[in-house]
Write a protein that holds these residues in place. Sequence first.
Motif, PDB file in Angstrom:
ATOM      1  N   TYR A  38       5.880  -4.759   0.175  1.00 35.56           N
ATOM      2  CA  TYR A  38       5.536  -4.965   1.590  1.00 35.56           C
ATOM      3  C   TYR A  38       4.913  -6.341   1.815  1.00 35.56           C
ATOM      4  O   TYR A  38       5.208  -7.027   2.790  1.00 35.56           O
ATOM      5  CB  TYR A  38       4.577  -3.877   2.081  1.00 35.56           C
ATOM      6  CG  TYR A  38       5.263  -2.582   2.402  1.00 35.56           C
ATOM      7  CD1 TYR A  38       6.047  -2.439   3.542  1.00 35.56           C
ATOM      8  CD2 TYR A  38       5.129  -1.477   1.563  1.00 35.56           C
ATOM      9  CE1 TYR A  38       6.680  -1.240   3.847  1.00 35.56           C
ATOM     10  CE2 TYR A  38       5.754  -0.270   1.851  1.00 35.56           C
ATOM     11  CZ  TYR A  38       6.527  -0.163   2.986  1.00 35.56           C
ATOM     12  OH  TYR A  38       7.154   1.023   3.283  1.00 35.56           O
ATOM     13  N   ARG A  39       4.057  -6.752   0.895  1.00 35.48           N
ATOM     14  CA  ARG A  39       3.416  -8.065   1.007  1.00 35.48           C
ATOM     15  C   ARG A  39       4.473  -9.177   0.975  1.00 35.48           C
ATOM     16  O   ARG A  39       4.430 -10.109   1.781  1.00 35.48           O
ATOM     17  CB  ARG A  39       2.408  -8.251  -0.133  1.00 35.48           C
ATOM     18  CG  ARG A  39       1.563  -9.504   0.031  1.00 35.48           C
ATOM     19  CD  ARG A  39       0.506  -9.682  -1.063  1.00 35.48           C
ATOM     20  NE  ARG A  39      -0.193  -8.452  -1.399  1.00 35.48           N
ATOM     21  CZ  ARG A  39      -0.239  -7.920  -2.633  1.00 35.48           C
ATOM     22  NH1 ARG A  39       0.360  -8.523  -3.628  1.00 35.48           N
ATOM     23  NH2 ARG A  39      -0.890  -6.811  -2.856  1.00 35.48           N
ATOM     24  N   HIS A  42       6.381  -9.312   4.302  1.00 38.71           N
ATOM     25  CA  HIS A  42       5.599  -9.910   5.388  1.00 38.71           C
ATOM     26  C   HIS A  42       5.447 -11.415   5.221  1.00 38.71           C
ATOM     27  O   HIS A  42       5.246 -12.128   6.204  1.00 38.71           O
ATOM     28  CB  HIS A  42       4.237  -9.234   5.504  1.00 38.71           C
ATOM     29  CG  HIS A  42       4.346  -7.824   6.012  1.00 38.71           C
ATOM     30  ND1 HIS A  42       4.807  -7.513   7.269  1.00 38.71           N
ATOM     31  CD2 HIS A  42       4.083  -6.636   5.415  1.00 38.71           C
ATOM     32  CE1 HIS A  42       4.817  -6.208   7.428  1.00 38.71           C
ATOM     33  NE2 HIS A  42       4.391  -5.644   6.310  1.00 38.71           N
ATOM     34  N   ARG A  43       5.565 -11.907   4.008  1.00 40.65           N
ATOM     35  CA  ARG A  43       5.512 -13.360   3.743  1.00 40.65           C
ATOM     36  C   ARG A  43       6.903 -13.993   3.741  1.00 40.65           C
ATOM     37  O   ARG A  43       7.039 -15.170   3.441  1.00 40.65           O
ATOM     38  CB  ARG A  43       4.881 -13.615   2.371  1.00 40.65           C
ATOM     39  CG  ARG A  43       3.433 -13.271   2.276  1.00 40.65           C
ATOM     40  CD  ARG A  43       2.947 -13.587   0.879  1.00 40.65           C
ATOM     41  NE  ARG A  43       1.567 -13.193   0.698  1.00 40.65           N
ATOM     42  CZ  ARG A  43       0.966 -13.157  -0.473  1.00 40.65           C
ATOM     43  NH1 ARG A  43       1.611 -13.497  -1.572  1.00 40.65           N
ATOM     44  NH2 ARG A  43      -0.292 -12.783  -0.558  1.00 40.65           N
ATOM     45  N   ARG A  52      15.589  -4.528   8.895  1.00 38.60           N
ATOM     46  CA  ARG A  52      14.602  -3.677   9.571  1.00 38.60           C
ATOM     47  C   ARG A  52      15.381  -2.704  10.443  1.00 38.60           C
ATOM     48  O   ARG A  52      16.121  -3.112  11.330  1.00 38.60           O
ATOM     49  CB  ARG A  52      13.673  -4.544  10.423  1.00 38.60           C
ATOM     50  CG  ARG A  52      12.602  -3.794  11.157  1.00 38.60           C
ATOM     51  CD  ARG A  52      11.413  -3.572  10.237  1.00 38.60           C
ATOM     52  NE  ARG A  52      10.421  -2.732  10.875  1.00 38.60           N
ATOM     53  CZ  ARG A  52       9.169  -3.082  11.048  1.00 38.60           C
ATOM     54  NH1 ARG A  52       8.743  -4.257  10.641  1.00 38.60           N
ATOM     55  NH2 ARG A  52       8.337  -2.257  11.619  1.00 38.60           N
TER      56      ARG A  52
END
Length: 89
Positions: A38-39, A42-43, A52
Amino acid sequence: MKGPAEGRLSFTEMFDLPVAVDLRTAARALGIGSTTAYRLIHRDEFPCPVLRVGSRYRIPTNGLMCALGIEDRPLYSVELDADGPGAGV
């Protein structure tokens, strides 16, 4: 959340994946935990394309395999039994 302790996907499991997989499956294939996945998303640093779909992420299996260095799919992902259908052809 479980981390990479769930274990990586085997070679045979990789070839049994559907056209797109959920983020947890992709993270498992990459040997990373869900939180790290997830990190990275998001980056904008996830190593393969991410789609998505509503509130969920889907990872195209082809992109995942390319990120793992698996370029071509074999004709068969498991050995055929020498005595099975098509033997001696």
